[in-house]
Design an enzyme around this catalytic site. Structure first.
Site, PDB file in Angstrom:
ATOM      1  N   LYS A  98       0.920  -1.088   0.060  1.00 46.73           N
ATOM      2  CA  LYS A  98       0.137  -0.084  -0.079  1.00 46.73           C
ATOM      3  C   LYS A  98       1.008   1.245   0.021  1.00 46.73           C
ATOM      4  O   LYS A  98       0.359   2.221  -0.289  1.00 46.73           O
ATOM      5  CB  LYS A  98      -0.570  -0.134   1.278  1.00 46.73           C
ATOM      6  CG  LYS A  98      -1.866  -1.140   1.141  1.00 46.73           C
ATOM      7  CD  LYS A  98      -2.709  -1.228   2.517  1.00 46.73           C
ATOM      8  CE  LYS A  98      -3.787  -2.341   2.419  1.00 46.73           C
ATOM      9  NZ  LYS A  98      -4.552  -2.441   3.644  1.00 46.73           N
ATOM     10  N   ASN A 145      -3.760 -15.396  -3.824  1.00 48.26           N
ATOM     11  CA  ASN A 145      -5.160 -15.942  -3.700  1.00 48.26           C
ATOM     12  C   ASN A 145      -5.928 -14.818  -2.739  1.00 48.26           C
ATOM     13  O   ASN A 145      -6.730 -15.227  -2.135  1.00 48.26           O
ATOM     14  CB  ASN A 145      -4.988 -17.376  -2.663  1.00 48.26           C
ATOM     15  CG  ASN A 145      -4.551 -17.201  -1.571  1.00 48.26           C
ATOM     16  OD1 ASN A 145      -3.448 -17.024  -1.425  1.00 48.26           O
ATOM     17  ND2 ASN A 145      -5.451 -17.618  -0.578  1.00 48.26           N
ATOM     18  N   PHE A 146      -5.872 -13.755  -3.231  1.00 53.70           N
ATOM     19  CA  PHE A 146      -6.560 -12.750  -2.767  1.00 53.70           C
ATOM     20  C   PHE A 146      -8.073 -12.592  -3.242  1.00 53.70           C
ATOM     21  O   PHE A 146      -8.027 -13.355  -4.475  1.00 53.70           O
ATOM     22  CB  PHE A 146      -5.880 -11.179  -3.084  1.00 53.70           C
ATOM     23  CG  PHE A 146      -4.711 -11.058  -2.101  1.00 53.70           C
ATOM     24  CD1 PHE A 146      -4.705 -11.127  -0.930  1.00 53.70           C
ATOM     25  CD2 PHE A 146      -3.357 -10.747  -3.061  1.00 53.70           C
ATOM     26  CE1 PHE A 146      -3.454 -10.905  -0.537  1.00 53.70           C
ATOM     27  CE2 PHE A 146      -2.297 -10.575  -2.546  1.00 53.70           C
ATOM     28  CZ  PHE A 146      -2.305 -10.656  -1.039  1.00 53.70           C
ATOM     29  N   ARG A 182      -6.414  -3.155  -7.387  1.00 57.79           N
ATOM     30  CA  ARG A 182      -6.712  -1.947  -6.471  1.00 57.79           C
ATOM     31  C   ARG A 182      -5.340  -1.462  -5.760  1.00 57.79           C
ATOM     32  O   ARG A 182      -4.907  -0.252  -5.605  1.00 57.79           O
ATOM     33  CB  ARG A 182      -7.751  -2.156  -5.438  1.00 57.79           C
ATOM     34  CG  ARG A 182      -9.227  -2.179  -5.830  1.00 57.79           C
ATOM     35  CD  ARG A 182     -10.048  -2.058  -4.659  1.00 57.79           C
ATOM     36  NE  ARG A 182      -9.775  -3.119  -3.721  1.00 57.79           N
ATOM     37  CZ  ARG A 182     -10.587  -4.239  -3.829  1.00 57.79           C
ATOM     38  NH1 ARG A 182     -11.456  -4.575  -4.933  1.00 57.79           N
ATOM     39  NH2 ARG A 182     -10.508  -5.199  -2.813  1.00 57.79           N
ATOM     40  N   ASP A 214      -9.377 -25.273   0.046  1.00 64.22           N
ATOM     41  CA  ASP A 214      -8.250 -24.656  -0.279  1.00 64.22           C
ATOM     42  C   ASP A 214      -7.004 -25.427  -0.585  1.00 64.22           C
ATOM     43  O   ASP A 214      -6.379 -25.071  -1.512  1.00 64.22           O
ATOM     44  CB  ASP A 214      -7.537 -24.300   1.532  1.00 64.22           C
ATOM     45  CG  ASP A 214      -8.030 -22.879   1.834  1.00 64.22           C
ATOM     46  OD1 ASP A 214      -8.290 -22.253   1.049  1.00 64.22           O
ATOM     47  OD2 ASP A 214      -8.442 -22.849   3.186  1.00 64.22           O
TER      48      ASP A 214
END
Length: 402
Positions: A73, A94-95, A102, A167
């Site tokens: 960020k 894996n977001f 973004r 998962d």
């Protein structure tokens, strides 16, 4: 001459969190890739479960990786990631859908930075479709995929599978897709995006239950407990022993014939209603009672010995503790004891993928501590000097939260 592993010399940037992405990255690392675990200053989500020492699942799934802390960020953190991506062969993440975009490091940006890059992403429901924006974790995917509905006793509620099956199924599919994309890159010279939806990877596991529905068998309930998902095979169940349980599965006529011999019921081989698998499936409860009466007076080791000698598929129902001490896994070298800098001596698995001419799967280094390799990686791969590295740490861009 040393054996070259399939991915020797390749660089993977592993942004994976929890189990899905990290497992994919771990498999690539066991095949020889250099895997940089890119973590935010507070670390992988699993790492945050315990502050005094790394949680076991994190150590289990991050062998052979280097931890690099980057605050994506932060503008400088993002730039450093892009600089690393220019040198990378693979990015794993894996977001949720849209997170990478973004942050300004999504596929469209990365493909411009590095046209040879293979970008592997796994989200809950995929990049499009009405569910794309739904939050997804293993338990929610188990629910949406039908796994939860198909698990449990017939008269009980839907039940999640004990392991994090969604998962890991997604992580395995993501690894396979990345390997395929790397092969194609050898032919075309270009990278590509690889997408795996946890939802779709999970649905594949419902083959037998889907078969009952697709074949129009209205008598099969959604949940069948430990019996066959389509109620098409008997015996097929877990049975009580004097000291536990065993699982027995008769998939062929020879298995049923051997079972009748063990039960002392050779008469059933010719008896009406027992001659074929479909007929026996209609007498499932009766057959289960007969087998339970035979197993209950014997130990699970005794039952397994008799069934194996008769070539009937069976297994002891092992506890997690028994699995951790399983002599077969020991003999296969599946468990390796490593010296972790904070946990000490810790037992972790190697990769289940064994390439017999591609180098043995080895744990070269234990899972890293948070940010353990940040300074060294930035110096080696990007040539950043000590003053700049110190400034990055002082700004919080590359400093872990302790």
């Amino acid at each position: 001459m040393a054996i070259r592993r399939p991915l020797d010399g390749m660089l993977v940037l592993d942004l994976g969190q929890i189990y899905n992405g990290p497992y994919c990255g771990m498999l690539l690392g066991f095949m020889g890739a250099r895997v940089l675990k890119i973590e935010p200053p507070e670390g992988d989500v699993v790492r945050r479960r315990k502050r005094d020492v790394e949680p076991y699942p994190l150590v289990m799934l991050n062998s052979n990786k280097e931890s690099v802390v980057l605050d994506l960020k932060h503008e400088r953190g993002k730039q450093i990631f892009l600089d690393l991506a220019r040198k990378a062969d693979v990015v794993v993440e894996n977001f949720a859908v849209g997170v990478m975009d973004r942050l300004g490091i999504g596929w469209e940006v990365l493909r411009t930075v590095n046209p040879r890059l293979v970008y592997g992403g796994s989200s809950g429901y995929g990049l499009d479709g009405p569910y794309r924006s739904l939050a997804a974790m293993d338990v929610t995917i188990q629910a949406m995929s039908g796994i939860m509905s198909a698990t449990g006793q017939q008269d009980g509620p839907p039940t999640k599978a004990g392991p994090a099956v969604c998962d890991f199924m997604a992580g395995i599919h993501l690894c396979a897709g990345i390997l395929g994309a790397l092969v194609q890159r050898e032919r075309t010279g270009e990278g590509q995006r690889v997408e795996v939806a946890m939802h779709e990877a999970a649905v594949i596991g419902l083959a037998s239950a889907l078969g009952a529905m697709m074949d129009g068998d209205a008598n099969v309930p959604e949940r069948t407990g430990n019996r066959h998902p389509a109620l098409a095979i008997a015996p097929y169940n877990t049975y009580p022993c004097a000291d536990g349980h065993v699982a027995i599965f008769t998939s062929a006529e020879r298995h049923w014939q051997a079972m009748c011999g063990l039960l002392g019921r050779a008469d059933l081989l010719e008896a009406p209603g027992y001659a074929t698998m479909p007929e026996r499936a209609q007498r499932m409860a009766e057959i289960d009672d007969m087998i339970s009466a035979w197993t209950i007076g014997r130990t699970k080791e005794e039952v397994m010995g008799l069934l194996n000698e008769a070539h009937v598929p069976c297994s002891i129902v092992k506890t997690v503790r028994e699995v951790a001490q399983d002599p077969h896994l020991e003999a296969r070298g599946f468990w390796v004891d490593v010296d972790h800098p904070r946990r000490g001596r810790t037992r972790v698995p190697i990769s289940p993928i064994r390439l017999h001419t591609g180098g043995r799967a080895e744990i070269r280094t234990p899972a890293p501590t948070l940010g353990q390799h940040t300074d060294a990686v930035l110096a080696e791969l990007l040539g950043l000097g000590p003053d700049e590295r110190a400034a990055l740490a002082a700004s919080g861009t590359t400093t872990p939260v302790r």
